[in-house]
Structures are given as structure tokens and as C-alpha cells.
Design a protein around this motif. Structure first.
Motif, PDB file in Angstrom:
ATOM      1  N   GLU A 188     -14.912  15.457  -3.225  1.00  0.00           N
ATOM      2  CA  GLU A 188     -13.908  16.510  -3.285  1.00  0.00           C
ATOM      3  C   GLU A 188     -12.812  16.292  -2.256  1.00  0.00           C
ATOM      4  O   GLU A 188     -13.051  15.760  -1.167  1.00  0.00           O
ATOM      5  CB  GLU A 188     -14.548  17.898  -3.074  1.00  0.00           C
ATOM      6  N   LEU A 189     -11.612  16.724  -2.636  1.00  0.00           N
ATOM      7  CA  LEU A 189     -10.470  16.618  -1.743  1.00  0.00           C
ATOM      8  C   LEU A 189     -10.575  17.678  -0.649  1.00  0.00           C
ATOM      9  O   LEU A 189     -10.688  18.870  -0.940  1.00  0.00           O
ATOM     10  CB  LEU A 189      -9.174  16.807  -2.535  1.00  0.00           C
ATOM     11  N   VAL A 190     -10.544  17.236   0.593  1.00  0.00           N
ATOM     12  CA  VAL A 190     -10.618  18.155   1.724  1.00  0.00           C
ATOM     13  C   VAL A 190      -9.217  18.523   2.214  1.00  0.00           C
ATOM     14  O   VAL A 190      -8.894  19.689   2.418  1.00  0.00           O
ATOM     15  CB  VAL A 190     -11.429  17.542   2.875  1.00  0.00           C
ATOM     16  N   ALA A 191      -8.395  17.506   2.418  1.00  0.00           N
ATOM     17  CA  ALA A 191      -7.038  17.746   2.923  1.00  0.00           C
ATOM     18  C   ALA A 191      -6.158  16.567   2.540  1.00  0.00           C
ATOM     19  O   ALA A 191      -6.630  15.439   2.508  1.00  0.00           O
ATOM     20  CB  ALA A 191      -7.038  17.920   4.435  1.00  0.00           C
ATOM     21  N   ALA A 192      -4.903  16.865   2.238  1.00  0.00           N
ATOM     22  CA  ALA A 192      -3.960  15.819   1.851  1.00  0.00           C
ATOM     23  C   ALA A 192      -2.612  16.058   2.504  1.00  0.00           C
ATOM     24  O   ALA A 192      -2.180  17.203   2.658  1.00  0.00           O
ATOM     25  CB  ALA A 192      -3.801  15.777   0.331  1.00  0.00           C
ATOM     26  N   SER A 193      -1.977  14.953   2.844  1.00  0.00           N
ATOM     27  CA  SER A 193      -0.616  14.982   3.364  1.00  0.00           C
ATOM     28  C   SER A 193       0.252  14.164   2.427  1.00  0.00           C
ATOM     29  O   SER A 193      -0.039  13.004   2.161  1.00  0.00           O
ATOM     30  CB  SER A 193      -0.576  14.382   4.763  1.00  0.00           C
ATOM     31  N   VAL A 194       1.302  14.781   1.902  1.00  0.00           N
ATOM     32  CA  VAL A 194       2.200  14.101   0.983  1.00  0.00           C
ATOM     33  C   VAL A 194       3.513  13.821   1.695  1.00  0.00           C
ATOM     34  O   VAL A 194       4.015  14.678   2.433  1.00  0.00           O
ATOM     35  CB  VAL A 194       2.459  14.952  -0.275  1.00  0.00           C
ATOM     36  N   GLY A 195       4.036  12.605   1.496  1.00  0.00           N
ATOM     37  CA  GLY A 195       5.303  12.256   2.110  1.00  0.00           C
ATOM     38  C   GLY A 195       6.338  13.323   1.841  1.00  0.00           C
ATOM     39  O   GLY A 195       6.484  13.786   0.729  1.00  0.00           O
ATOM     40  N   GLY A 196       7.014  13.760   2.864  1.00  0.00           N
ATOM     41  CA  GLY A 196       7.939  14.864   2.713  1.00  0.00           C
ATOM     42  C   GLY A 196       7.447  16.114   3.391  1.00  0.00           C
ATOM     43  O   GLY A 196       8.158  17.115   3.469  1.00  0.00           O
ATOM     44  N   VAL A 238       0.854  -1.176   0.000  1.00  0.00           N
ATOM     45  CA  VAL A 238       0.000   0.000   0.000  1.00  0.00           C
ATOM     46  C   VAL A 238       0.892   1.228   0.000  1.00  0.00           C
ATOM     47  O   VAL A 238       1.826   1.321   0.781  1.00  0.00           O
ATOM     48  CB  VAL A 238      -0.958   0.004   1.214  1.00  0.00           C
ATOM     49  N   SER A 239       0.619   2.133  -0.905  1.00  0.00           N
ATOM     50  CA  SER A 239       1.392   3.365  -0.939  1.00  0.00           C
ATOM     51  C   SER A 239       0.752   4.384  -0.018  1.00  0.00           C
ATOM     52  O   SER A 239      -0.461   4.602  -0.073  1.00  0.00           O
ATOM     53  CB  SER A 239       1.446   3.936  -2.358  1.00  0.00           C
ATOM     54  N   THR A 240       1.553   4.959   0.832  1.00  0.00           N
ATOM     55  CA  THR A 240       1.064   6.024   1.712  1.00  0.00           C
ATOM     56  C   THR A 240       1.751   7.340   1.365  1.00  0.00           C
ATOM     57  O   THR A 240       1.870   8.216   2.211  1.00  0.00           O
ATOM     58  CB  THR A 240       1.286   5.664   3.188  1.00  0.00           C
ATOM     59  N   ASN A 241       2.191   7.455   0.125  1.00  0.00           N
ATOM     60  CA  ASN A 241       2.819   8.706  -0.281  1.00  0.00           C
ATOM     61  C   ASN A 241       1.837   9.868  -0.127  1.00  0.00           C
ATOM     62  O   ASN A 241       2.200  10.947   0.287  1.00  0.00           O
ATOM     63  CB  ASN A 241       3.283   8.617  -1.726  1.00  0.00           C
ATOM     64  N   VAL A 242       0.575   9.599  -0.490  1.00  0.00           N
ATOM     65  CA  VAL A 242      -0.486  10.566  -0.248  1.00  0.00           C
ATOM     66  C   VAL A 242      -1.490   9.932   0.703  1.00  0.00           C
ATOM     67  O   VAL A 242      -2.034   8.860   0.429  1.00  0.00           O
ATOM     68  CB  VAL A 242      -1.202  10.969  -1.554  1.00  0.00           C
ATOM     69  N   LEU A 243      -1.716  10.599   1.829  1.00  0.00           N
ATOM     70  CA  LEU A 243      -2.792  10.248   2.751  1.00  0.00           C
ATOM     71  C   LEU A 243      -3.739  11.438   2.768  1.00  0.00           C
ATOM     72  O   LEU A 243      -3.286  12.575   2.928  1.00  0.00           O
ATOM     73  CB  LEU A 243      -2.250   9.970   4.149  1.00  0.00           C
ATOM     74  N   ALA A 244      -5.005  11.159   2.585  1.00  0.00           N
ATOM     75  CA  ALA A 244      -5.913  12.283   2.385  1.00  0.00           C
ATOM     76  C   ALA A 244      -7.303  11.984   2.912  1.00  0.00           C
ATOM     77  O   ALA A 244      -7.654  10.835   3.193  1.00  0.00           O
ATOM     78  CB  ALA A 244      -6.004  12.623   0.891  1.00  0.00           C
ATOM     79  N   TRP A 245      -8.065  13.054   3.034  1.00  0.00           N
ATOM     80  CA  TRP A 245      -9.486  12.969   3.355  1.00  0.00           C
ATOM     81  C   TRP A 245     -10.277  13.647   2.235  1.00  0.00           C
ATOM     82  O   TRP A 245      -9.946  14.761   1.821  1.00  0.00           O
ATOM     83  CB  TRP A 245      -9.792  13.664   4.681  1.00  0.00           C
ATOM     84  N   TYR A 246     -11.270  12.949   1.740  1.00  0.00           N
ATOM     85  CA  TYR A 246     -12.219  13.483   0.778  1.00  0.00           C
ATOM     86  C   TYR A 246     -13.591  13.518   1.443  1.00  0.00           C
ATOM     87  O   TYR A 246     -13.818  12.875   2.474  1.00  0.00           O
ATOM     88  CB  TYR A 246     -12.291  12.587  -0.459  1.00  0.00           C
ATOM     89  N   ARG A 247     -14.510  14.233   0.832  1.00  0.00           N
ATOM     90  CA  ARG A 247     -15.887  14.210   1.303  1.00  0.00           C
ATOM     91  C   ARG A 247     -16.843  14.267   0.117  1.00  0.00           C
ATOM     92  O   ARG A 247     -16.476  14.737  -0.966  1.00  0.00           O
ATOM     93  CB  ARG A 247     -16.161  15.343   2.282  1.00  0.00           C
ATOM     94  N   GLN A 248     -18.040  13.785   0.370  1.00  0.00           N
ATOM     95  CA  GLN A 248     -19.043  13.745  -0.692  1.00  0.00           C
ATOM     96  C   GLN A 248     -20.422  13.937  -0.103  1.00  0.00           C
ATOM     97  O   GLN A 248     -20.748  13.355   0.937  1.00  0.00           O
ATOM     98  CB  GLN A 248     -18.967  12.416  -1.446  1.00  0.00           C
ATOM     99  N   VAL A 249     -21.211  14.752  -0.791  1.00  0.00           N
ATOM    100  CA  VAL A 249     -22.618  14.910  -0.456  1.00  0.00           C
ATOM    101  C   VAL A 249     -23.432  14.375  -1.622  1.00  0.00           C
ATOM    102  O   VAL A 249     -22.949  14.346  -2.759  1.00  0.00           O
ATOM    103  CB  VAL A 249     -22.994  16.384  -0.162  1.00  0.00           C
ATOM    104  N   PRO A 250     -24.673  13.942  -1.365  1.00  0.00           N
ATOM    105  CA  PRO A 250     -25.488  13.369  -2.437  1.00  0.00           C
ATOM    106  C   PRO A 250     -25.629  14.331  -3.614  1.00  0.00           C
ATOM    107  O   PRO A 250     -25.866  15.527  -3.424  1.00  0.00           O
ATOM    108  CB  PRO A 250     -26.828  13.119  -1.753  1.00  0.00           C
ATOM    109  N   GLY A 251     -25.429  13.807  -4.804  1.00  0.00           N
ATOM    110  CA  GLY A 251     -25.592  14.613  -6.006  1.00  0.00           C
ATOM    111  C   GLY A 251     -24.383  15.409  -6.421  1.00  0.00           C
ATOM    112  O   GLY A 251     -24.416  16.101  -7.444  1.00  0.00           O
ATOM    113  N   LYS A 252     -23.317  15.333  -5.629  1.00  0.00           N
ATOM    114  CA  LYS A 252     -22.107  16.079  -5.962  1.00  0.00           C
ATOM    115  C   LYS A 252     -20.916  15.139  -6.054  1.00  0.00           C
ATOM    116  O   LYS A 252     -20.930  14.036  -5.509  1.00  0.00           O
ATOM    117  CB  LYS A 252     -21.836  17.161  -4.915  1.00  0.00           C
ATOM    118  N   GLU A 253     -19.875  15.606  -6.739  1.00  0.00           N
ATOM    119  CA  GLU A 253     -18.668  14.798  -6.851  1.00  0.00           C
ATOM    120  C   GLU A 253     -17.893  14.809  -5.528  1.00  0.00           C
ATOM    121  O   GLU A 253     -17.990  15.751  -4.748  1.00  0.00           O
ATOM    122  CB  GLU A 253     -17.780  15.350  -7.971  1.00  0.00           C
TER     123      GLU A 253
END
Length: 116
Positions: A46-54, A29-44
Motif C-alpha cells: 500500500e501507498l504510505v506517502a508520495a511526493s510529486v514533482g511540483g 530514472v524518473s523522479t516525478n513521483v517519489l514515494a514510500w509503500y509498505r507491505q505486511v505478509p498476506g496483504k497487498e
């Protein structure tokens, strides 16, 4: 087999706080990017927050100054501290792990509801 398990969602009043947690396990499993997304009904989703290795972090403009993403030292856990929550933050929040911000693995999602 890759597993991402979220916890910490729930119901909170506007102005309140919640902390989401996600454990990441599995082989290759790659953990280079660890992130949180969110979604509401009827919408795509979306990226909320991301942590990139480094040490690079990235936030959705509407959550800057309110949300903080952090990771465990081994990058086997990712957290999202959410402060000053607003009704428009209501969504299903998904944990994500991958080499980039697409094509990786997802958690099952946890509901966050911000309501009086």
C-alpha cells in the motif's frame, strides 16, 4: 541501471519515531513521483506517502499528521519521518521512484517493527 537504496528501519516502541532514507541513482530514472509503500505478509503493498514533482504530497489516511515525506533538492533522495508510531505501522517499507505511482522502480525494502 536504476538503484534505490533504503536505510533507517528498525525496532521502535509504540509512540516512538524513525526516519527512513532512500537514495535514488541511475540514468533515465524518473523522479516525478517519489514515494514510500509498505507491505505486511498476506496483504497487498500500500501507498504510505508520495511526493510529486511540483510540490504535491499525498498520504495514507491512517498516517496523516504522523508521517512526513520530504525530498532532497535534486530529488535524488526521499525521506519518511515517522512519528507517534503504532504497532499497526509494522511492515516492510519500500522506496519507489517513477513517473506515476505504478510501473517505476523499487528499493529492496527495510523492516520497521513497532513493539513494546
Amino acid at each position: 541501471q536504476v538503484q534505490l537504496a533504503e536505510s533507517g528501519g528498525g525496532l521502535v516502541e509504540p509512540g516512538g519515531s524513525l526516519r527512513l532514507s532512500c537514495s535514488v541513482s541511475g540514468t533515465r530514472v524518473s523522479t516525478n513521483v517519489l514515494a514510500w509503500y509498505r507491505q505486511v505478509p498476506g496483504k497487498e503493498r500500500e501507498l504510505v506517502a508520495a511526493s510529486v514533482g511540483g510540490g504535491i504530497t499525498r498520504y495514507l489516511e491512517s498516517v496523516k499528521g504522523r508521517f512526513i515525506i520530504s525530498t532532497g533538492k535534486a530529488r535524488d533522495r526521499v525521506y519518511l519521518q515517522m512519528n507517534s508510531l503504532k504497532p499497526e505501522d509494522t511492515a516492510v517499507y519500500y522506496c519507489y521512484s517513477g513517473f506515476s505511482t505504478s510501473g517505476g522502480h523499487w528499493g529492496q525494502g527495510t523492516q520497521v517493527t513497532v513493539s513494546p
